[in-house]
Design a protein around this motif. Structure first.
Motif, PDB file in Angstrom:
ATOM      1  N   GLU A  14     -35.409  79.660   9.256  1.00  0.00           N
ATOM      2  CA  GLU A  14     -36.776  79.117   9.251  1.00  0.00           C
ATOM      3  C   GLU A  14     -37.363  79.019   7.840  1.00  0.00           C
ATOM      4  O   GLU A  14     -38.092  78.077   7.527  1.00  0.00           O
ATOM      5  CB  GLU A  14     -37.683  79.997  10.123  1.00  0.00           C
ATOM      6  CG  GLU A  14     -39.082  79.417  10.284  1.00  0.00           C
ATOM      7  CD  GLU A  14     -39.813  80.012  11.488  1.00  0.00           C
ATOM      8  OE1 GLU A  14     -39.469  81.127  11.910  1.00  0.00           O
ATOM      9  OE2 GLU A  14     -40.722  79.330  11.980  1.00  0.00           O
ATOM     10  N   PHE A  15     -37.044  79.973   6.991  1.00  0.00           N
ATOM     11  CA  PHE A  15     -37.733  80.045   5.693  1.00  0.00           C
ATOM     12  C   PHE A  15     -36.840  79.739   4.496  1.00  0.00           C
ATOM     13  O   PHE A  15     -37.225  80.037   3.366  1.00  0.00           O
ATOM     14  CB  PHE A  15     -38.391  81.425   5.534  1.00  0.00           C
ATOM     15  CG  PHE A  15     -39.442  81.699   6.574  1.00  0.00           C
ATOM     16  CD1 PHE A  15     -40.636  80.982   6.574  1.00  0.00           C
ATOM     17  CD2 PHE A  15     -39.228  82.630   7.569  1.00  0.00           C
ATOM     18  CE1 PHE A  15     -41.606  81.209   7.545  1.00  0.00           C
ATOM     19  CE2 PHE A  15     -40.195  82.867   8.552  1.00  0.00           C
ATOM     20  CZ  PHE A  15     -41.385  82.158   8.537  1.00  0.00           C
ATOM     21  N   HIS A  16     -35.655  79.141   4.722  1.00  0.00           N
ATOM     22  CA  HIS A  16     -34.780  78.965   3.557  1.00  0.00           C
ATOM     23  C   HIS A  16     -35.319  77.930   2.571  1.00  0.00           C
ATOM     24  O   HIS A  16     -34.883  77.896   1.428  1.00  0.00           O
ATOM     25  CB  HIS A  16     -33.321  78.683   3.970  1.00  0.00           C
ATOM     26  CG  HIS A  16     -33.060  77.349   4.590  1.00  0.00           C
ATOM     27  ND1 HIS A  16     -33.193  77.117   5.932  1.00  0.00           N
ATOM     28  CD2 HIS A  16     -32.662  76.181   4.050  1.00  0.00           C
ATOM     29  CE1 HIS A  16     -32.871  75.862   6.197  1.00  0.00           C
ATOM     30  NE2 HIS A  16     -32.552  75.266   5.068  1.00  0.00           N
ATOM     31  N   HIS A  17     -36.250  77.095   2.993  1.00  0.00           N
ATOM     32  CA  HIS A  17     -36.915  76.198   2.028  1.00  0.00           C
ATOM     33  C   HIS A  17     -38.267  76.751   1.575  1.00  0.00           C
ATOM     34  O   HIS A  17     -38.840  76.230   0.625  1.00  0.00           O
ATOM     35  CB  HIS A  17     -37.125  74.810   2.641  1.00  0.00           C
ATOM     36  CG  HIS A  17     -35.868  74.004   2.708  1.00  0.00           C
ATOM     37  ND1 HIS A  17     -35.260  73.462   1.596  1.00  0.00           N
ATOM     38  CD2 HIS A  17     -35.079  73.667   3.762  1.00  0.00           C
ATOM     39  CE1 HIS A  17     -34.162  72.822   1.956  1.00  0.00           C
ATOM     40  NE2 HIS A  17     -34.025  72.935   3.265  1.00  0.00           N
ATOM     41  N   ALA A  19     -34.725  77.118  13.690  1.00  0.00           N
ATOM     42  CA  ALA A  19     -35.350  78.368  14.137  1.00  0.00           C
ATOM     43  C   ALA A  19     -35.726  78.272  15.620  1.00  0.00           C
ATOM     44  O   ALA A  19     -35.554  79.235  16.385  1.00  0.00           O
ATOM     45  CB  ALA A  19     -36.591  78.652  13.298  1.00  0.00           C
ATOM     46  N   TRP A  20     -36.194  77.099  16.010  1.00  0.00           N
ATOM     47  CA  TRP A  20     -36.596  76.894  17.419  1.00  0.00           C
ATOM     48  C   TRP A  20     -35.407  77.087  18.362  1.00  0.00           C
ATOM     49  O   TRP A  20     -35.499  77.807  19.350  1.00  0.00           O
ATOM     50  CB  TRP A  20     -37.191  75.481  17.564  1.00  0.00           C
ATOM     51  CG  TRP A  20     -37.341  75.005  18.961  1.00  0.00           C
ATOM     52  CD1 TRP A  20     -38.306  75.354  19.857  1.00  0.00           C
ATOM     53  CD2 TRP A  20     -36.477  74.100  19.658  1.00  0.00           C
ATOM     54  NE1 TRP A  20     -38.103  74.710  21.060  1.00  0.00           N
ATOM     55  CE2 TRP A  20     -36.998  73.942  20.959  1.00  0.00           C
ATOM     56  CE3 TRP A  20     -35.320  73.389  19.289  1.00  0.00           C
ATOM     57  CZ2 TRP A  20     -36.396  73.101  21.901  1.00  0.00           C
ATOM     58  CZ3 TRP A  20     -34.725  72.563  20.232  1.00  0.00           C
ATOM     59  CH2 TRP A  20     -35.261  72.434  21.523  1.00  0.00           C
ATOM     60  N   ILE A  21     -34.268  76.457  18.009  1.00  0.00           N
ATOM     61  CA  ILE A  21     -33.104  76.558  18.915  1.00  0.00           C
ATOM     62  C   ILE A  21     -32.565  77.994  18.918  1.00  0.00           C
ATOM     63  O   ILE A  21     -32.155  78.507  19.965  1.00  0.00           O
ATOM     64  CB  ILE A  21     -31.986  75.533  18.554  1.00  0.00           C
ATOM     65  CG1 ILE A  21     -31.005  75.331  19.716  1.00  0.00           C
ATOM     66  CG2 ILE A  21     -31.193  75.915  17.319  1.00  0.00           C
ATOM     67  CD1 ILE A  21     -31.422  74.356  20.742  1.00  0.00           C
ATOM     68  N   CYS A  22     -32.601  78.649  17.761  1.00  0.00           N
ATOM     69  CA  CYS A  22     -32.097  80.032  17.719  1.00  0.00           C
ATOM     70  C   CYS A  22     -32.996  80.973  18.516  1.00  0.00           C
ATOM     71  O   CYS A  22     -32.516  81.933  19.108  1.00  0.00           O
ATOM     72  CB  CYS A  22     -31.953  80.506  16.277  1.00  0.00           C
ATOM     73  SG  CYS A  22     -30.536  79.758  15.476  1.00  0.00           S
ATOM     74  N   ARG A  23     -34.310  80.696  18.508  1.00  0.00           N
ATOM     75  CA  ARG A  23     -35.209  81.514  19.351  1.00  0.00           C
ATOM     76  C   ARG A  23     -34.870  81.289  20.812  1.00  0.00           C
ATOM     77  O   ARG A  23     -34.822  82.222  21.603  1.00  0.00           O
ATOM     78  CB  ARG A  23     -36.671  81.132  19.104  1.00  0.00           C
ATOM     79  CG  ARG A  23     -37.204  81.767  17.881  1.00  0.00           C
ATOM     80  CD  ARG A  23     -38.718  81.850  17.822  1.00  0.00           C
ATOM     81  NE  ARG A  23     -39.042  82.436  16.535  1.00  0.00           N
ATOM     82  CZ  ARG A  23     -39.297  81.728  15.433  1.00  0.00           C
ATOM     83  NH1 ARG A  23     -39.326  80.409  15.484  1.00  0.00           N
ATOM     84  NH2 ARG A  23     -39.544  82.332  14.301  1.00  0.00           N
ATOM     85  N   LYS A  24     -34.633  80.041  21.158  1.00  0.00           N
ATOM     86  CA  LYS A  24     -34.270  79.737  22.556  1.00  0.00           C
ATOM     87  C   LYS A  24     -32.993  80.469  22.948  1.00  0.00           C
ATOM     88  O   LYS A  24     -32.834  80.901  24.080  1.00  0.00           O
ATOM     89  CB  LYS A  24     -34.025  78.223  22.718  1.00  0.00           C
ATOM     90  CG  LYS A  24     -35.256  77.407  22.948  1.00  0.00           C
ATOM     91  CD  LYS A  24     -34.912  75.945  23.177  1.00  0.00           C
ATOM     92  CE  LYS A  24     -34.391  75.697  24.562  1.00  0.00           C
ATOM     93  NZ  LYS A  24     -35.417  75.858  25.588  1.00  0.00           N
ATOM     94  N   TRP A  25     -32.073  80.555  21.996  1.00  0.00           N
ATOM     95  CA  TRP A  25     -30.793  81.214  22.270  1.00  0.00           C
ATOM     96  C   TRP A  25     -30.883  82.724  22.054  1.00  0.00           C
ATOM     97  O   TRP A  25     -29.867  83.417  22.173  1.00  0.00           O
ATOM     98  CB  TRP A  25     -29.691  80.639  21.359  1.00  0.00           C
ATOM     99  CG  TRP A  25     -29.315  79.234  21.666  1.00  0.00           C
ATOM    100  CD1 TRP A  25     -29.626  78.504  22.783  1.00  0.00           C
ATOM    101  CD2 TRP A  25     -28.557  78.346  20.834  1.00  0.00           C
ATOM    102  NE1 TRP A  25     -29.109  77.232  22.694  1.00  0.00           N
ATOM    103  CE2 TRP A  25     -28.449  77.110  21.515  1.00  0.00           C
ATOM    104  CE3 TRP A  25     -27.958  78.474  19.591  1.00  0.00           C
ATOM    105  CZ2 TRP A  25     -27.771  76.013  20.980  1.00  0.00           C
ATOM    106  CZ3 TRP A  25     -27.278  77.387  19.061  1.00  0.00           C
ATOM    107  CH2 TRP A  25     -27.182  76.179  19.756  1.00  0.00           C
ATOM    108  N   ASN A  26     -32.057  83.195  21.681  1.00  0.00           N
ATOM    109  CA  ASN A  26     -32.252  84.645  21.483  1.00  0.00           C
ATOM    110  C   ASN A  26     -31.430  85.215  20.344  1.00  0.00           C
ATOM    111  O   ASN A  26     -30.970  86.353  20.414  1.00  0.00           O
ATOM    112  CB  ASN A  26     -31.849  85.396  22.755  1.00  0.00           C
ATOM    113  CG  ASN A  26     -33.068  85.873  23.480  1.00  0.00           C
ATOM    114  OD1 ASN A  26     -34.145  85.946  22.892  1.00  0.00           O
ATOM    115  ND2 ASN A  26     -32.920  86.190  24.740  1.00  0.00           N
ATOM    116  N   ILE A  27     -31.211  84.415  19.357  1.00  0.00           N
ATOM    117  CA  ILE A  27     -30.362  84.872  18.242  1.00  0.00           C
ATOM    118  C   ILE A  27     -31.114  85.866  17.366  1.00  0.00           C
ATOM    119  O   ILE A  27     -32.334  85.831  17.293  1.00  0.00           O
ATOM    120  CB  ILE A  27     -29.804  83.639  17.486  1.00  0.00           C
ATOM    121  CG1 ILE A  27     -28.633  83.103  18.306  1.00  0.00           C
ATOM    122  CG2 ILE A  27     -29.357  83.982  16.069  1.00  0.00           C
ATOM    123  CD1 ILE A  27     -27.911  81.941  17.744  1.00  0.00           C
TER     124      ILE A  27
END
Lengths: 47, 257
Positions: free
Chosen positions: B177-180, B160-168
């Motif tokens: 982030e919540f699949h678990h 989730a952190w890397i996707c936020r950085k990439w603006n996904i």
């Protein structure tokens, strides 16, 4: 809030692909950023 | 919006390799389309914009992350990981079909994206990843093993952190982030829960293949909230190996990794 140290290690890793900041725009609809992304991708795929 | 979709179609169509890869996968048979899709435009019409974008992202990520150096004496088995990723995509589709809920194509693409945090950890911090695997082999749950080794965070947080950085896109970040921990999600809840069930089915299957005693108990509360009975879950677990085998053969997904 201070960022977790693991994130710092990942960011400083030379192995982390250097993506353009706006790669996400593949998921959005902004024309300007699209052009930048696709230029980057074009280079990647042509190499 | 329409103009933007046209632009996406036009630009992707110009990238021959990406275009061909997308069409090859879409026409592989797995999606059971009634006719051949000949262009990205048709794919968008048939599968929906979000699914096509998700598939594009996973292809791009695979390309960007496939150039790493040869791994030596690694505990972590990347090929097995990609099998699990495909397994989660397939199992999530089974959940969608069983419940007759959601867009199974979108779920399939979410399944391919959900564990990107593991890819990042494996590429950037391979020693940490190997320590996690060591602990899993000793019987620890993956999330518990990661919290110990990574100092309180998991691959879901990293993804989730890397996707936020990439603006996904936010729905993808939520899935990752919540699949678990689907009950903590603030939006996209149904999709996250369906992916959670698919992830547990796939994880348990692969853990058994590795000779481990699977310790991924499915949260009954989540299954019930989706409307799944124990019988439904048993049926999906039974159907899963054949569905995965079919996807494996048709898509040949891991062969190119």
């Amino acid at each position: 809030m201070k960022e977790h140290k693991i994130y710092g290690l990942i960011e400083n890793s030379p192995l982390l692909p250097k993506l353009p900041d706006n790669i996400s725009q593949i998921l959005f609809y902004s024309k300007i950023q699209w052009k930048q992304i696709l230029t980057c991708l074009l280079k990647k795929y042509r190499n | 919006m329409e103009t933007d979709i046209d632009l996406l179609i036009e630009k992707v169509s110009q990238l021959n390799d990406l275009n061909n890869l997308m069409l090859k996968n879409i026409n592989s048979g797995y999606f059971r389309l009634s006719r051949e899709i000949k262009s990205i435009k048709e794919a968008v019409v048939y599968l929906g914009m979000k699914t096509v974008q998700n598939l594009l992202i996973i292809h791009i990520i695979q390309q960007l992350f496939s150039g790493g150096e040869e791994k030596r004496n690694r505990m972590f088995d990347m090929k097995m990981y990609w099998k699990h990723v495909l397994g989660t995509a397939v199992a999530s589709c089974l959940v969608s079909e069983k419940l007759k809920k959601g867009d199974k194509y979108k779920l399939f693409s979410y399944g391919l994206l959900h564990d990107i945090g593991i890819t990042i950890l494996d590429i950037c911090l391979p020693d940490y990843m190997d320590k996690v695997i060591e602990k899993i082999f000793k019987g620890l749950h993956q999330v518990a093993a990661e919290r110990i080794v990574l100092g309180g965070i998991t691959h879901a947080d990293v993804g989730a952190w890397i996707c936020r950085k990439w603006n996904i896109r936010e729905d993808i970040i939520n899935i990752i982030e919540f699949h678990h921990t689907p009950l903590y999600a603030q939006s996209d809840n149904e999709y996250i829960k369906m992916l959670y069930v698919g992830d547990v089915i796939s994880n348990n299957y692969y853990q058994r293949l590795l000779g481990l005693n699977p310790n991924y108990e499915m949260d009954k509360q989540i299954a019930i909230s989706l409307g799944l009975t124990d019988e439904d879950i048993r049926e999906m677990v039974e159907e899963f190996p054949a569905a995965l085998e079919q996807a494996w053969i048709i898509i040949g997904y891991c062969n190119k990794l």
